[in-house]
Write an enzyme that holds these catalytic residues in place. Structure first.
Site, PDB file in Angstrom:
ATOM      1  N   THR A 133      16.209  30.721  40.109  1.00 11.56           N
ATOM      2  CA  THR A 133      17.378  31.396  39.207  1.00 11.56           C
ATOM      3  C   THR A 133      18.810  30.821  39.719  1.00 11.56           C
ATOM      4  O   THR A 133      18.689  31.035  41.268  1.00 11.56           O
ATOM      5  CB  THR A 133      17.025  32.909  39.115  1.00 11.56           C
ATOM      6  N   ARG A 166       9.217  37.517  26.750  1.00 17.21           N
ATOM      7  CA  ARG A 166       9.952  38.517  27.700  1.00 17.21           C
ATOM      8  C   ARG A 166      11.096  38.222  28.346  1.00 17.21           C
ATOM      9  O   ARG A 166      11.516  37.076  28.407  1.00 17.21           O
ATOM     10  CB  ARG A 166       8.775  38.077  29.061  1.00 17.21           C
ATOM     11  N   VAL A 167      11.945  39.133  28.436  1.00 16.89           N
ATOM     12  CA  VAL A 167      13.183  39.217  28.879  1.00 16.89           C
ATOM     13  C   VAL A 167      13.354  39.926  30.269  1.00 16.89           C
ATOM     14  O   VAL A 167      12.837  40.975  30.305  1.00 16.89           O
ATOM     15  CB  VAL A 167      14.284  39.682  27.764  1.00 16.89           C
ATOM     16  N   GLY A 168      14.252  39.055  31.273  1.00 12.52           N
ATOM     17  CA  GLY A 168      14.399  39.908  32.457  1.00 12.52           C
ATOM     18  C   GLY A 168      15.533  40.679  32.881  1.00 12.52           C
ATOM     19  O   GLY A 168      16.176  40.694  31.655  1.00 12.52           O
ATOM     20  N   THR A 172      19.187  38.155  41.788  1.00  9.86           N
ATOM     21  CA  THR A 172      18.292  37.381  41.652  1.00  9.86           C
ATOM     22  C   THR A 172      17.015  38.179  42.221  1.00  9.86           C
ATOM     23  O   THR A 172      16.911  38.945  43.082  1.00  9.86           O
ATOM     24  CB  THR A 172      18.241  36.042  42.378  1.00  9.86           C
ATOM     25  N   GLY A 173      15.542  37.807  41.861  1.00  7.36           N
ATOM     26  CA  GLY A 173      14.410  38.519  42.112  1.00  7.36           C
ATOM     27  C   GLY A 173      13.437  38.779  40.811  1.00  7.36           C
ATOM     28  O   GLY A 173      13.779  38.222  40.062  1.00  7.36           O
ATOM     29  N   HIS A 174      12.640  39.801  41.336  1.00  5.34           N
ATOM     30  CA  HIS A 174      11.774  40.134  40.247  1.00  5.34           C
ATOM     31  C   HIS A 174      12.470  41.041  39.064  1.00  5.34           C
ATOM     32  O   HIS A 174      12.713  42.230  39.446  1.00  5.34           O
ATOM     33  CB  HIS A 174      10.449  40.841  40.972  1.00  5.34           C
ATOM     34  N   GLY A 175      12.809  40.517  37.952  1.00  4.86           N
ATOM     35  CA  GLY A 175      13.483  40.999  36.881  1.00  4.86           C
ATOM     36  C   GLY A 175      13.144  42.231  36.649  1.00  4.86           C
ATOM     37  O   GLY A 175      13.998  43.439  36.567  1.00  4.86           O
TER      38      GLY A 175
HETATM   39  N1  ASP Z   1      15.275  37.523  37.952  1.00  3.28           N
HETATM   40  C1  ASP Z   1      14.780  36.549  37.230  1.00  3.28           C
HETATM   41  C2  ASP Z   1      13.801  37.103  36.066  1.00  3.28           C
HETATM   42  O1  ASP Z   1      13.141  37.943  36.467  1.00  3.28           O
HETATM   43  C3  ASP Z   1      13.766  35.598  38.194  1.00  3.28           C
HETATM   44  C4  ASP Z   1      14.510  35.247  39.258  1.00  3.28           C
HETATM   45  O2  ASP Z   1      15.698  35.614  39.758  1.00  3.28           O
HETATM   46  O3  ASP Z   1      14.058  34.390  40.296  1.00  3.28           O
HETATM   47  O4  ASP Z   1      13.648  36.803  35.248  1.00  3.28           O
END
Ligand code: ASP
Length: 342
Positions: free
Chosen positions: A199, A227-229, A250-253
């Site tokens: 991201t 899916r929306v993060g 950024t990370g696991h949405g």
């Molecule tokens: N945060 C983003 C999502 O979950 C993914 C990411 O940051 O790598 O869509």
């Protein structure tokens, strides 16, 4: 507080601007301002063979955003410019190069936020434009809404003359390979997320002390259709407020959303923490509460900035005062002047 020490992140401290101002001083915001652009290319594990090109991508994005500031552009102009550059690069999961959903299609999310007005614009699940971050800005500036999704966002894009592009032009060989890898029955796309293309995001402060953020993503690999993060959600994937600062996350949405990571960090800054300490507190909470890892770039309105992450790597770069700062691995902080060639 011991959990903060377990966070691996860029070399502390990265405070280059003035010390945090007292409430009285903020009335003179702008004097002694240190304009800055800080970008990230996702809290991910970058394959070795892509490390150099990824670093050069974040450096060039930070530099371009900074040039916008030098030419008199606003922090909002700068973050959009930096993010557009990374969306156009196939080495990041945003725009061209986005990871694919379970059907092998691109669905992208993006946000922009202007710290001066608290105006924000978001799009989600858009499939047919090259630069979702520009569309997010148009949502903010040309509609009475803050968030458009899927076909409605595409219709709006057409109505304001944003060119339509094909899915094929957004899909790379690498993203298709990655999608196939995650289709096998025992694959774990969440774990795999940490190895994917990243991201992208940016935060900036301009000479008037206005802050802004922008974040753009293809989302999680092999996500469900629709899916929306966290990325397009105000307070999760980004937040900007001239009274505290700006964050792009950024990370696991699914985890970032549950702690509203960006807003959480700014809350700590409102309580008097520096950009760096607040970012560490936010990431520590994400880890201790949900066991999740992530990364952020953060600025305060005086131009103090930081890049922090709890993953092993996060490509990042910052441009300020004719110096480019950058790193990839935990603890790394390289510097060079703008006149030096990469
Ligand atoms: N945060 C983003 C999502 O979950 C993914 C990411 O940051 O790598 O869509």
């Amino acid at each position: 507080m011991s959990s903060i020490k377990t966070i691996s992140s860029a070399e502390p401290p990265q405070v280059l601007g003035k010390d945090k101002t007292t409430p009285d001083e903020t009335q003179h915001r702008g004097a002694g301002m240190m304009p800055v652009v800080v970008v990230h290319g996702g809290a991910v594990q970058v394959p070795e063979e892509r490390a150099e090109i990824t670093i050069s991508g974040v450096c060039s994005a930070a530099r371009s955003g900074y040039l916008v500031l030098e030419e008199g552009g606003s922090s909002l102009d700068a973050v959009v410019e930096a993010v557009v550059q990374m969306e156009n690069s196939p080495y990041f999961s945003a725009g061209c190069g986005s990871v694919l959903n379970v059907k092998g299609e691109v669905e992208m999310d993006a946000i922009v936020m202007d710290g001066k007005t608290l105006g924000s614009g978001s799009v989600s699940a858009v499939r047919d434009i090259a630069n979702p971050v520009q569309l997010a800005r148009l949502v903010m500036e040309k509609t009475s809404h803050a968030f458009l999704t899927a076909e409605g966002a595409s219709k709006f894009a057409r109505s304001v003359g944003v060119p339509e592009v094909s899915q094929e032009s957004l899909i790379t060989e690498y993203s298709r390979m990655f999608w196939k890898k995650n289709l096998v029955p025992d694959a774990n796309p969440v774990e795999c997320q940490m190895e994917k293309m990243g991201t992208v995001g940016a935060v900036a402060v301009d000479k008037d002390g206005n802050v802004a953020c922008a974040t753009s993503t293809g989302g999680m690999p092999n996500k469900m259709e629709g899916r929306v993060g966290d990325t397009p959600c105000v307070g999760s994937g980004g937040y900007a407020d001239n009274q505290s600062g700006a964050v792009s996350a950024t990370g696991h949405g699914e985890a970032n959303m549950r702690v509203t990571l960006s807003r959480l960090i700014l809350f700590h800054m409102e309580q008097g923490q520096s950009a760096e300490a607040a970012s560490d507190l936010g990431l520590a909470y994400l880890k201790s509460r949900l066991g999740a890892l992530g990364g952020v770039v953060t600025v305060d309105p005086q131009g103090n900035w930081t890049s922090r992450f709890s993953t092993q790597q996060m490509p990042w770069a910052a441009a300020q005062n004719d110096t480019l700062h950058y790193g990839l691995n935990s603890g790394e902080h390289f510097r060079r002047s703008f006149s030096e060639q990469h």
